[in-house]
Design a protein around this motif. Sequence first.
Motif, PDB file in Angstrom:
ATOM      1  N   PHE A   1      22.704  33.606  -7.429  1.00 36.70           N
ATOM      2  CA  PHE A   1      22.840  35.079  -6.627  1.00 36.70           C
ATOM      3  C   PHE A   1      23.941  36.021  -7.091  1.00 36.70           C
ATOM      4  CE2 PHE A   1      20.631  32.153  -3.725  1.00 36.70           C
ATOM      5  CZ  PHE A   1      19.401  33.045  -3.363  1.00 36.70           C
ATOM      6  N   GLY A   2      24.986  35.328  -7.587  1.00 35.74           N
ATOM      7  CA  GLY A   2      26.033  36.161  -8.291  1.00 35.74           C
ATOM      8  C   GLY A   2      25.617  36.782  -9.326  1.00 35.74           C
ATOM      9  N   LYS A   3      24.792  36.115 -10.476  1.00 32.02           N
ATOM     10  CA  LYS A   3      24.237  36.666 -11.524  1.00 32.02           C
ATOM     11  C   LYS A   3      22.924  37.834 -11.265  1.00 32.02           C
ATOM     12  CE  LYS A   3      23.726  33.453 -14.611  1.00 32.02           C
ATOM     13  NZ  LYS A   3      24.470  32.006 -14.508  1.00 32.02           N
ATOM     14  N   GLY A   4      22.483  37.514  -9.911  1.00 35.43           N
ATOM     15  CA  GLY A   4      21.169  38.210  -9.485  1.00 35.43           C
ATOM     16  C   GLY A   4      20.025  37.817 -10.347  1.00 35.43           C
ATOM     17  N   ASN A   5      19.760  36.824 -10.877  1.00 34.09           N
ATOM     18  CA  ASN A   5      18.615  36.421 -11.450  1.00 34.09           C
ATOM     19  C   ASN A   5      17.889  35.067 -10.639  1.00 34.09           C
ATOM     20  OD1 ASN A   5      20.625  34.406 -12.139  1.00 34.09           O
ATOM     21  ND2 ASN A   5      19.661  34.048 -14.237  1.00 34.09           N
ATOM     22  N   ILE A   6      18.252  35.098  -9.432  1.00 35.09           N
ATOM     23  CA  ILE A   6      17.402  34.418  -8.439  1.00 35.09           C
ATOM     24  C   ILE A   6      17.071  35.380  -7.401  1.00 35.09           C
ATOM     25  CG2 ILE A   6      19.410  33.555  -7.191  1.00 35.09           C
ATOM     26  CD1 ILE A   6      17.754  30.960  -6.745  1.00 35.09           C
ATOM     27  N   LYS A   7      15.738  35.360  -6.730  1.00 38.89           N
ATOM     28  CA  LYS A   7      15.206  36.281  -5.682  1.00 38.89           C
ATOM     29  C   LYS A   7      14.780  35.237  -4.657  1.00 38.89           C
ATOM     30  CE  LYS A   7      16.287  39.713  -8.262  1.00 38.89           C
ATOM     31  NZ  LYS A   7      17.436  40.659  -7.998  1.00 38.89           N
ATOM     32  N   LYS A   8      14.810  35.556  -3.432  1.00 35.78           N
ATOM     33  CA  LYS A   8      14.213  34.755  -2.248  1.00 35.78           C
ATOM     34  C   LYS A   8      12.989  35.551  -2.105  1.00 35.78           C
ATOM     35  CE  LYS A   8      16.264  32.680   1.063  1.00 35.78           C
ATOM     36  NZ  LYS A   8      17.106  32.300   2.168  1.00 35.78           N
TER      37      LYS A   8
END
Length: 206
Positions: free
Chosen positions: A73-80
């Motif tokens: 989530f910090g890198k922004g490359n995972i999305k729920k």
Amino acid sequence: MINPQDHYEHGLALHGHKCPAMPMGLRVGAAAMNALGVERAKDGQLLALIELGEDHCATCFADGVQTITGCTFGKGNIKKLHYGKWGVTLVETATGRAVRVTPKAEAMLANKQTEFFKTYREKGVPASKVPPEVVEPLVTRVMSAPEEKLLTVGALFKHVIEPRPHSFSSLVCDGCGEMVVEGYARIVGDKKVCIPCQARLTGATE
């Protein structure tokens, strides 16, 4: 080949307690990475789309996915995606190659019939308070089960990713004096303010 066992201790350190869901995330992430033939993301090389929602069992799954894939989530490359499911679509961002992996329903159902869930978790006992002799066999089962018994690995497909460059522009909120990313600032009269200050000044909600 990515071996989920190599990442278990790191996942446990991140997650904070032993349970079957975090290891299941490790297994799903490893299977997706092996299907694509990719390494752990150091930057934004991978994108993980996880189908979890909010306030339901086994959301601990996400910590296993983050640990092994490097999608955070910090890198922004995972999305729920908020489907209330446990599928994960892993995308190689440079090529758009993607694969969806999900735990088999029968494996998830078998886990839910164990003492870990029935005697402890469903009665509100925190996972960290479950006796080791109850949780350890369940973790071992998830980590050691043959992939074909545990997971469904889909066919590779193409996933279109809309490019969204990172913003480095920010400003100081005229209301609270804190930093805010420029795209999230709001105009109230002659002031540039953050969203909470806009709500405070105007009574608006977003």
